[in-house]
Design an enzyme around this catalytic site. Structure first.
Site, PDB file in Angstrom:
ATOM      1  N   LEU A  19      25.973  29.900  -3.209  1.00 17.96           N
ATOM      2  CA  LEU A  19      25.456  28.547  -3.110  1.00 17.96           C
ATOM      3  C   LEU A  19      23.947  28.522  -2.894  1.00 17.96           C
ATOM      4  CD1 LEU A  19      28.202  26.851  -0.900  1.00 17.96           C
ATOM      5  CD2 LEU A  19      28.127  27.134  -3.390  1.00 17.96           C
ATOM      6  N   HIS A  20      23.323  27.466  -3.419  1.00 22.30           N
ATOM      7  CA  HIS A  20      21.893  27.230  -3.236  1.00 22.30           C
ATOM      8  C   HIS A  20      21.690  25.724  -3.034  1.00 22.30           C
ATOM      9  CE1 HIS A  20      22.000  25.875  -7.387  1.00 22.30           C
ATOM     10  NE2 HIS A  20      22.414  27.062  -7.798  1.00 22.30           N
ATOM     11  N   GLU A  21      20.439  25.308  -2.990  1.00 19.83           N
ATOM     12  CA  GLU A  21      20.135  23.915  -2.692  1.00 19.83           C
ATOM     13  C   GLU A  21      20.755  22.956  -3.701  1.00 19.83           C
ATOM     14  OE1 GLU A  21      18.588  20.754  -0.499  1.00 19.83           O
ATOM     15  OE2 GLU A  21      18.861  22.873   0.021  1.00 19.83           O
ATOM     16  N   HIS A  69      23.739  23.221  -5.134  1.00 24.36           N
ATOM     17  CA  HIS A  69      25.111  22.961  -4.699  1.00 24.36           C
ATOM     18  C   HIS A  69      25.141  22.053  -3.472  1.00 24.36           C
ATOM     19  CE1 HIS A  69      25.515  27.030  -6.674  1.00 24.36           C
ATOM     20  NE2 HIS A  69      26.468  26.368  -7.295  1.00 24.36           N
ATOM     21  N   GLN A  75      36.293  31.978 -17.795  1.00 24.62           N
ATOM     22  CA  GLN A  75      35.115  31.419 -18.450  1.00 24.62           C
ATOM     23  C   GLN A  75      34.033  32.462 -18.685  1.00 24.62           C
ATOM     24  OE1 GLN A  75      34.517  28.574 -15.093  1.00 24.62           O
ATOM     25  NE2 GLN A  75      32.341  29.011 -15.358  1.00 24.62           N
TER      26      GLN A  75
END
Length: 285
Positions: free
Chosen positions: A33-35, A37, A61
């Protein structure tokens, strides 16, 4: 924040969240996760009573030569980030829980999935549509939130929800959230961490050159030569190749050769240092 690793536990916990008629927003992710998300989580908290986030690195995928094994996994770190943002429930199944023995169903969304990333990543959007449909049925959210950085993915998911008459969430409750960017304009992505320092510096050319190309197209210059010059600029800046740089209709994602008055989008996928970066920006008619 509660964490569910099995479907039975997930459904029990979601039912508790719904007590009293409360609403649930879903933020599907593959973790790392990062900003970007976290912005989705905040948007979901604004719109719904409770937020359920999922973390699942979906193998269906990824193509045979893609980065499934290398894709970053940091469940404990991600869980702490989600809890700090007020997420109520984390859905973190393993592959066997999501795709049990004998699993034999695949969802294909034609049309919007066929060009752009669909052309260079065969089967990718089948995997996306199938896993997101499952996530919708598992969590039964009132709303779901996706970043517009993956603009084609968002179009595929909306088409899938429309065609299958999904009511939780309804197609109009699938919310696209504007792309979150680094200070130099590069779209935030879990794959940005793969970039070397040199490649990371060069990668900032992508959003800057996109804005310049869009300004020229909006000013009346022909899209085709403008995009050719755009691709040359990326290659000159250190990009290894460009999968595509296309001016498309924002709804159908069909390529267009000129602005027609309908909403348009510049959509790009380019590779640098072994990392594939995607981005898109609106083009005013």
């Amino acid at each position: 924040m509660q964490t569910a690793h099995t479907l039975d536990v997930l459904r029990t916990q979601v039912a508790k969240l719904r007590e009293g008629g409360d609403t649930v927003g879903l933020v599907p992710t593959m973790g790392a996760l990062h900003e970007g998300h976290l912005t989705l989580v905040r948007r979901a908290r604004e719109a719904c009573d409770h937020v359920v986030a999922s973390i699942f690195v979906n193998p269906t995928q990824f193509g045979p030569n893609e980065d499934l094994d290398a894709y970053p996994r940091q469940l404990e770190v991600d869980a702490a980030m989600l809890e700090a943002e007020g997420c109520a429930l984390l859905w973190a199944p393993n592959a066997a829980e999501m795709y049990p023995d004998g699993f034999a169903t695949n969802i294909t969304v034609t049309g919007v999935s066929e060009g752009l990333c669909g052309a260079s990543r065969p089967g990718h959007f089948d995997g996306v549509a199938t896993v997101v449909c499952k996530l919708f049925h598992q969590a039964l959210p009132d709303m779901a939130f996706f970043g517009e950085k993956d603009f084609q993915q968002l179009a595929v998911i909306r088409a899938m929800a429309r065609d299958l008459d999904l009511t939780r969430p309804h197609v109009h409750s699938i919310i696209g959230v504007p792309t979150v960017r680094e200070a130099d304009g590069l779209a935030m992505s879990s794959r940005n961490r793969y970039l070397s320092d040199t490649d990371r510096t060069a990668a900032a050319t992508l959003p800057r050159a996109m804005k310049e190309a869009i300004a020229r197209i909006e000013d009346g210059q022909e899209p085709a030569p403008t995009l050719n010059a755009f691709e040359d600029e990326l290659l000159g800046a250190g990009f290894d190749s460009i999968d595509y740089a296309s001016l498309v209709d924002s709804s159908s994602l069909a390529p267009i050769s000129a602005l027609t008055g309908s909403a348009a989008r510049l959509i790009v996928a380019a590779r640098i240092g072994g990392t594939r970066l995607i981005d898109n920006m609106a083009v005013s008619a």
